[in-house]
Design a protein around this motif. Structure first.
Motif, short mmCIF file in Angstrom:
data_model
loop_
_atom_site.label_atom_id
_atom_site.label_comp_id
_atom_site.label_asym_id
_atom_site.label_seq_id
_atom_site.Cartn_x
_atom_site.Cartn_y
_atom_site.Cartn_z
N PRO A 103 47.74 43.65 28.12
CA PRO A 103 46.48 43.30 28.78
C PRO A 103 45.34 44.19 28.29
CG PRO A 103 48.26 43.33 30.37
CD PRO A 103 48.84 43.84 29.09
N THR A 104 44.23 43.55 27.94
CA THR A 104 43.13 44.24 27.26
C THR A 104 41.80 43.84 27.88
OG1 THR A 104 44.38 44.25 25.19
CG2 THR A 104 42.00 44.58 25.02
N GLU A 105 40.90 44.81 28.01
CA GLU A 105 39.55 44.52 28.48
C GLU A 105 38.55 44.80 27.36
OE1 GLU A 105 36.25 46.40 31.52
OE2 GLU A 105 38.33 46.30 32.23
N TYR A 106 37.69 43.81 27.10
CA TYR A 106 36.67 43.94 26.06
C TYR A 106 35.37 43.33 26.58
CZ TYR A 106 34.17 42.89 21.68
OH TYR A 106 33.22 42.79 20.68
N GLU A 107 34.33 44.15 26.61
CA GLU A 107 33.02 43.70 27.10
C GLU A 107 33.15 43.04 28.48
OE1 GLU A 107 31.58 41.25 23.83
OE2 GLU A 107 30.37 42.94 23.12
N LYS A 108 33.88 43.73 29.39
CA LYS A 108 34.07 43.29 30.78
C LYS A 108 34.96 42.05 30.90
CE LYS A 108 31.02 46.37 32.23
NZ LYS A 108 31.44 47.59 32.95
N LEU A 109 35.46 41.54 29.77
CA LEU A 109 36.30 40.34 29.79
C LEU A 109 37.76 40.74 29.66
CD1 LEU A 109 36.44 37.17 29.57
CD2 LEU A 109 36.35 37.49 27.09
N MET A 110 38.60 40.28 30.60
CA MET A 110 40.04 40.55 30.51
C MET A 110 40.69 39.53 29.56
SD MET A 110 41.37 43.16 31.99
CE MET A 110 43.07 42.62 31.98
N LEU A 111 41.40 40.06 28.56
CA LEU A 111 42.08 39.22 27.59
C LEU A 111 43.58 39.35 27.83
CD1 LEU A 111 40.01 40.29 24.46
CD2 LEU A 111 39.68 38.26 25.88
N VAL A 117 51.82 42.73 32.85
CA VAL A 117 52.00 44.08 33.36
C VAL A 117 51.12 44.28 34.60
CG1 VAL A 117 51.78 46.54 32.83
CG2 VAL A 117 52.44 44.94 31.02
N ASN A 118 51.73 44.66 35.73
CA ASN A 118 50.96 44.92 36.96
C ASN A 118 49.98 43.78 37.27
OD1 ASN A 118 52.18 47.45 37.17
ND2 ASN A 118 50.61 48.43 35.92
N ASN A 119 50.50 42.55 37.22
CA ASN A 119 49.65 41.38 37.45
C ASN A 119 48.47 41.33 36.49
OD1 ASN A 119 51.18 40.40 39.68
ND2 ASN A 119 50.23 41.97 40.97
N ASN A 120 48.68 41.90 35.29
CA ASN A 120 47.67 41.91 34.23
C ASN A 120 46.40 42.67 34.60
OD1 ASN A 120 49.17 40.51 32.27
ND2 ASN A 120 48.69 38.57 33.22
N LEU A 121 46.52 43.63 35.50
CA LEU A 121 45.40 44.53 35.80
C LEU A 121 45.65 45.84 35.07
CD1 LEU A 121 45.02 43.89 39.63
CD2 LEU A 121 43.63 42.93 37.80
N ILE A 122 44.61 46.39 34.46
CA ILE A 122 44.78 47.63 33.72
C ILE A 122 44.73 48.81 34.68
CG2 ILE A 122 43.73 49.15 31.98
CD1 ILE A 122 42.76 46.64 30.56
N LEU A 128 42.18 53.75 25.44
CA LEU A 128 40.82 53.33 25.11
C LEU A 128 40.64 53.49 23.60
CD1 LEU A 128 37.61 53.98 27.12
CD2 LEU A 128 37.59 54.35 24.65
N LYS A 129 40.20 52.40 22.96
CA LYS A 129 40.08 52.41 21.50
C LYS A 129 38.67 51.99 21.08
CE LYS A 129 44.65 50.17 21.20
NZ LYS A 129 45.39 49.09 20.51
N SER A 130 38.10 52.73 20.15
CA SER A 130 36.88 52.28 19.49
C SER A 130 37.19 50.98 18.76
CB SER A 130 36.42 53.33 18.49
OG SER A 130 35.57 52.78 17.52
N CYS A 131 36.28 50.01 18.83
CA CYS A 131 36.53 48.73 18.16
C CYS A 131 36.61 48.86 16.64
CB CYS A 131 35.43 47.73 18.52
SG CYS A 131 35.65 46.97 20.14
N GLN A 163 43.10 49.12 26.99
CA GLN A 163 44.35 48.38 26.88
C GLN A 163 45.46 49.09 27.65
OE1 GLN A 163 46.56 47.84 22.97
NE2 GLN A 163 45.76 45.77 23.31
N GLN A 164 46.20 48.31 28.43
CA GLN A 164 47.31 48.87 29.17
C GLN A 164 48.34 49.48 28.22
OE1 GLN A 164 47.56 48.82 32.72
NE2 GLN A 164 48.98 50.43 32.11
N CYS A 165 48.86 50.64 28.58
CA CYS A 165 49.88 51.29 27.74
C CYS A 165 51.14 50.45 27.66
CB CYS A 165 50.26 52.66 28.33
SG CYS A 165 49.16 53.98 27.85
#
Length: 282
Positions: A103-111, A117-122, A128-131, A163-165
């Motif tokens: 599960p990944t968050e990018y620009e406030k959007l959950m992908l 994982v955990n109901n897809n909540l981070i 946290l990764k630089s793009c 991104q969730q570990c």
């Protein structure tokens, strides 16, 4: 025939041997390779491209590739590969629903794609990764709000993903691709860090992809055809999950553990592609 191999100045210094290996391999075909730095292309707010027969763009700058493509010059990789692969957020958006990733968050959007994982909540801990980071740079383990604030300051003005570990930290697989085909896969592991990059001291060994992992690779290369690149997978509960695409992937670790001459293979592939282009034009 002349080809340009384009690098940013700092990367060119780090990859002198890689450039020389390409020059030597191309010389066997009577082809001259010139190293061109991006600061020689970008001059006084305009681009000075030159007119090579082909371009190997290792700068991670898709605009350079696009400008060469506009004037009919073959570029390895295409501008679309360079554009998507060098922005992690765009990569996850592009592959959403196609291959599994954490599960990944990018620009406030959950992908969300495949890994629940955990109901897809981070939640903590997450990464946290630089793009635009590469080689394990600008990747941070986040355990608190303070960690996040520090990480965001370190990447300055760049966009980032959260991104969730995964469960299997310090372990990933790099798959080397030439012409959409798998050349080799390398398992990287680290007992000291959640990052297993060879350049950061990770241990490496050849790895046999299973059927499912090969299907993931096929799915990605069908969606985004690649001349030569690498696809990285991490592991969650023992199952592969997509991590990233490396457009300008290095090959030091592959040479260190095998007799696979991937530069020679890349050059032979490019010569075949250039021959096809010549036939098509005529």
């Amino acid at each position: 025939m002349t080809g340009y191999m384009i690098y940013e100045k700092n990367d060119a210094q780090k990859n002198k041997m890689y450039v020389e290996m390409h020059k030597e391999a191309f010389a066997d075909f009577g082809v001259d390779i010139k190293l061109v730095l991006t600061d020689k292309i970008y001059k006084e707010h305009k681009m000075e491209l030159g007119k090579p027969d082909f371009v190997i763009n290792r700068s991670r700058d898709y605009i350079i590739s696009k400008e060469y493509e506009k004037i009919g010059i073959r570029v390895f990789n295409s501008s679309e590969v360079t554009r998507i692969a060098n922005n992690k957020g765009l990569t996850y958006k592009f592959l959403k629903g196609k291959v599994p990733f954490m599960p990944t968050e990018y620009e406030k959007l959950m992908l969300i794609s495949g890994v629940n994982v955990n109901n897809n909540l981070i939640s903590y801990p997450y990464v946290l990764k630089s793009c635009s980071g590469h080689g394990g740079s600008q990747v941070f383990m986040i355990n608190s709000n303070d960690d996040e604030e520090i990480a965001i300051k370190k990447i300055e003005n760049d966009k980032f993903v959260k991104q969730q570990c995964c469960t299997d930290l310090g372990k990933d697989v790099r798959v080397y691709i030439i012409g959409n085909k798998v050349v080799a896969a390398v398992l990287r592991t680290s007992e000291k860090s959640f990052k297993s990059n060879y350049s950061l001291g990770g241990n490496v060994s050849l790895y046999d992809l299973n059927e499912t992992e090969r299907k993931y690779v096929d799915t990605i290369t069908q969606m985004l055809p690649m001349d030569f690149a690498a696809i990285d997978f991490i592991f969650n509960n023992g199952q592969a999950a997509f991590n990233e695409i490396e457009d300008a992937a290095g090959a030091r670790m592959l040479y260190s553990i095998s007799d696979i001459d991937i530069v020679k293979m890349q050059v032979e592939y490019m010569m075949k592609e250039l021959k096809k282009s010549c036939i098509a034009k005529n």
